[in-house]
Design a protein around this motif. Structure first.
Motif, PDB file in Angstrom:
ATOM      1  N   ALA A  79       0.837  -1.209   0.000  1.00  0.00           N
ATOM      2  CA  ALA A  79       0.000   0.000   0.000  1.00  0.00           C
ATOM      3  C   ALA A  79       0.867   1.252   0.000  1.00  0.00           C
ATOM      4  O   ALA A  79       0.593   2.218  -0.729  1.00  0.00           O
ATOM      5  CB  ALA A  79      -0.924  -0.010   1.213  1.00  0.00           C
ATOM      6  N   TYR A  80       1.925   1.245   0.809  1.00  0.00           N
ATOM      7  CA  TYR A  80       2.845   2.384   0.823  1.00  0.00           C
ATOM      8  C   TYR A  80       3.533   2.531  -0.542  1.00  0.00           C
ATOM      9  O   TYR A  80       3.594   3.628  -1.100  1.00  0.00           O
ATOM     10  CB  TYR A  80       3.904   2.223   1.926  1.00  0.00           C
ATOM     11  N   ARG A  81       4.051   1.441  -1.070  1.00  0.00           N
ATOM     12  CA  ARG A  81       4.776   1.505  -2.345  1.00  0.00           C
ATOM     13  C   ARG A  81       3.898   2.025  -3.471  1.00  0.00           C
ATOM     14  O   ARG A  81       4.377   2.762  -4.337  1.00  0.00           O
ATOM     15  CB  ARG A  81       5.341   0.128  -2.698  1.00  0.00           C
ATOM     16  N   ALA A  82       2.629   1.673  -3.469  1.00  0.00           N
ATOM     17  CA  ALA A  82       1.719   2.153  -4.511  1.00  0.00           C
ATOM     18  C   ALA A  82       1.593   3.672  -4.480  1.00  0.00           C
ATOM     19  O   ALA A  82       1.401   4.307  -5.524  1.00  0.00           O
ATOM     20  CB  ALA A  82       0.345   1.507  -4.341  1.00  0.00           C
ATOM     21  N   LYS A  83       1.740   4.260  -3.302  1.00  0.00           N
ATOM     22  CA  LYS A  83       1.653   5.726  -3.180  1.00  0.00           C
ATOM     23  C   LYS A  83       2.959   6.405  -3.568  1.00  0.00           C
ATOM     24  O   LYS A  83       2.948   7.430  -4.249  1.00  0.00           O
ATOM     25  CB  LYS A  83       1.313   6.111  -1.736  1.00  0.00           C
ATOM     26  N   ASN A  84       4.082   5.886  -3.115  1.00  0.00           N
ATOM     27  CA  ASN A  84       5.330   6.624  -3.278  1.00  0.00           C
ATOM     28  C   ASN A  84       6.164   6.208  -4.480  1.00  0.00           C
ATOM     29  O   ASN A  84       6.935   7.004  -4.995  1.00  0.00           O
ATOM     30  CB  ASN A  84       6.187   6.536  -2.007  1.00  0.00           C
TER      31      ASN A  84
END
Length: 122
Positions: A79-84
């Motif tokens: 989820a974090y990687r999809a944002k950053n």
């Protein structure tokens, strides 16, 4: 003991957003799973600009692999990687070993960081 250097170059104008999301979402995960963060820096002069560099210390290559596998298995990580990740233009990683004369100093630096920083993983 090994040290992993990770360099991320951001798209122009995306560094502040990256840092905000990283601090809020990734840093707690990374500290929990990867452990010993040696440093986190922002390039101010020189090329490439819009670049961050961070360092992580591991007992061995096997320790690094085990910790990265645990991070990858955490449901919050994708989820974090999809944002950053879309904010990143380029990534470089390297794994280094400290010179024999520096390893004892590095161990002392990590001990001091743990003692001085309540949020530093024990």
């Amino acid at each position: 003991m090994i040290v992993e250097e990770r360099m991320y170059t951001m798209h122009v104008g995306k560094l502040p957003e990256f840092l905000e999301t990283y601090e809020r979402e990734a840093l707690p995960l990374l500290r929990r799973h990867l452990g010993n963060q040696l440093g986190f820096f922002i390039n101010e002069i020189g090329t490439p600009l819009n670049t961050i560099v961070h360092f992580w210390v591991y007992a061995s290559h096997e320790d690094r692999e085990r910790r990265h596998a645990a991070l990858a298995a955490d449901p919050a990580w994708p989820a974090y990687r999809a944002k950053n990740q879309p904010r990143m233009l380029h990534q470089e990683n390297r794994v280094m070993r400290p010179a024999p004369f520096f390893e004892p100093i590095l161990r002392e630096m990590l001990k001091a960081a743990k003692a001085a920083t309540p949020s530093f993983p024990k």
